[in-house]
Design a protein around this motif. Structure first.
Motif, PDB file in Angstrom:
ATOM      1  N   ASP A  63       0.823  -1.208   0.000  1.00  0.00           N
ATOM      2  CA  ASP A  63       0.000   0.000   0.000  1.00  0.00           C
ATOM      3  C   ASP A  63       0.858   1.260   0.000  1.00  0.00           C
ATOM      4  OD1 ASP A  63       0.766   0.546   2.670  1.00  0.00           O
ATOM      5  OD2 ASP A  63      -1.094  -0.236   3.512  1.00  0.00           O
ATOM      6  N   ALA A  64       0.209   2.414  -0.007  1.00  0.00           N
ATOM      7  CA  ALA A  64       0.908   3.704  -0.085  1.00  0.00           C
ATOM      8  C   ALA A  64       1.843   3.930   1.099  1.00  0.00           C
ATOM      9  CB  ALA A  64      -0.111   4.839  -0.179  1.00  0.00           C
ATOM     10  N   HIS A  69       0.324  -6.459   1.971  1.00  0.00           N
ATOM     11  CA  HIS A  69      -0.939  -7.153   2.225  1.00  0.00           C
ATOM     12  C   HIS A  69      -0.986  -8.397   1.347  1.00  0.00           C
ATOM     13  CE1 HIS A  69      -2.458  -3.668   4.451  1.00  0.00           C
ATOM     14  NE2 HIS A  69      -1.912  -2.941   3.485  1.00  0.00           N
ATOM     15  N   ILE A  70      -0.877  -9.568   1.971  1.00  0.00           N
ATOM     16  CA  ILE A  70      -0.857 -10.816   1.216  1.00  0.00           C
ATOM     17  C   ILE A  70      -2.288 -11.250   0.912  1.00  0.00           C
ATOM     18  CG2 ILE A  70      -0.212 -13.263   1.253  1.00  0.00           C
ATOM     19  CD1 ILE A  70       2.300 -12.426   2.765  1.00  0.00           C
TER      20      ILE A  70
END
Length: 193
Positions: A63-64, A69-70
């Motif tokens: 993410d930013a 995140h899997i």
């Protein structure tokens, strides 16, 4: 090359003749990835669908804030790809890389279309795989919204038996959407049962 695992996977849904098996095998290529090597990188178009015959991959986004995140783990006997990018030829938004040295059987979109024409049973096979994938995705989304972290961990163990020994704890925590410390607490309670 050992195609037996793939042929057994297909046989769970449809039965191929020897000639059909031979034609399928003729359309497949082998791809080997070293640990940490990408199968597909963010921003690239997904050109292949792959069946894992040895090793394990993961699909994930960053993410930013730089947090990983899997979305999925993909051990032996699983398919990996990004269907959206594969069919639309638009760039992929996530990454797929090897968690271990990995060997896959792959094919491109043209080969898949040839397989559908020559072996119509494979359309049924892939339709059933897509249905199962959609059901699994729906369950995962609902689980993330309504289940406790402990319940999600139990679902993970059921979905990915034996993978805990192969995947670092922080990646399991990422898949579950929890912090590694929370995963440690859950495991202590789970093992204590």
């Amino acid at each position: 090359m050992n195609h037996e695992l793939l042929l057994k996977n297909i046989a769970r849904f449809v039965i191929l003749t020897k000639a059909e098996e031979d034609y399928l095998i003729s359309k497949l290529k082998t791809k080997k990835l070293r640990k940490r090597q990408y199968f597909l990188q963010e921003g690239d178009v997904c050109k292949y669908q792959g069946f894992v015959i040895k090793g394990c991959l993961r699909s994930y986004e960053i993410d930013a804030k730089g947090i990983e995140h899997i979305v999925q783990f993909c051990p032996e006997d699983w398919w990996i790809s990004d269907i959206y990018s594969f069919y639309t030829e638009e760039p992929y938004k996530n990454n797929i890389d090897a968690l271990e040295d990995t060997e896959l059987l792959i094919f491109d979109k043209n080969s898949l279309e040839d397989l559908y024409k020559e072996i119509p049973k494979l359309e049924r096979y892939f339709r059933l795989l897509m249905q199962n994938s959609l059901i699994s995705l729906s369950r995962r989304v609902l689980s993330s919204m309504s289940k406790s972290a402990t319940e999600r961990y139990c679902d993970f163990i059921e979905r990915y038996p034996q993978i805990e020994q192969r995947v670092p704890n922080h990646q399991i925590a990422s898949y579950l959407g929890i912090k590694p410390e929370s995963l440690s607490r859950i495991r202590r309670k789970y093992i204590g049962k």
